[in-house]
Enzyme design. Structure first.
Site, short mmCIF file in Angstrom:
data_model
loop_
_atom_site.label_atom_id
_atom_site.label_comp_id
_atom_site.label_asym_id
_atom_site.label_seq_id
_atom_site.Cartn_x
_atom_site.Cartn_y
_atom_site.Cartn_z
N ILE A 36 0.84 -1.20 0.00
CA ILE A 36 0.00 0.00 0.00
C ILE A 36 0.88 1.25 0.00
CG2 ILE A 36 -1.66 1.35 1.34
CD1 ILE A 36 -2.81 -1.41 2.29
N TYR A 67 3.93 1.56 -1.03
CA TYR A 67 4.59 1.69 -2.33
C TYR A 67 3.63 2.26 -3.37
CZ TYR A 67 6.87 0.76 -6.71
OH TYR A 67 7.41 0.92 -7.96
N THR A 68 2.42 1.72 -3.40
CA THR A 68 1.43 2.16 -4.38
C THR A 68 1.04 3.62 -4.17
OG1 THR A 68 0.54 -0.07 -4.58
CG2 THR A 68 -0.90 1.72 -5.28
N GLU A 69 0.86 4.00 -2.92
CA GLU A 69 0.39 5.35 -2.62
C GLU A 69 1.48 6.42 -2.73
OE1 GLU A 69 -2.71 6.28 -2.23
OE2 GLU A 69 -3.45 4.23 -2.36
N SER A 70 2.71 6.10 -2.31
CA SER A 70 3.72 7.16 -2.22
C SER A 70 5.11 6.77 -2.70
CB SER A 70 3.85 7.60 -0.76
OG SER A 70 4.44 6.55 0.01
#
Length: 71
Positions: free
Chosen positions: A43, A45-48
């Site tokens: 999460i 990695y995906t978000e930020s």
């Protein structure tokens, strides 16, 4: 099958290398919450892209891109 985090971050599928500098925090929080720490890392990695200083155009902040009104 390699995990998506491993594939995107260039980490071996066996988890020998750290996913990020935040692994210990993710493991601790995941353990407390009963959530797989690798999901939390995915999460983040995906978000930020593991950028703790990330701020979205809508105002979400941090690794998980949480809106300040929720935090």
């Amino acid at each position: 099958m390699k995990s998506i985090v491993a594939e995107k971050c260039g980490v071996c599928a066996h988890g020998k290398q750290p996913i990020s500098d935040y692994d210990n925090i993710m493991k601790s929080v995941g353990n407390e919450a009963g959530i797989d720490w690798r999901l939390l890392s995915a999460i983040a990695y995906t978000e930020s892209h593991f950028n703790a200083d990330a701020v979205s155009s809508r105002g979400a902040v941090g690794l998980m891109q949480i809106m300040p009104s929720v935090a």
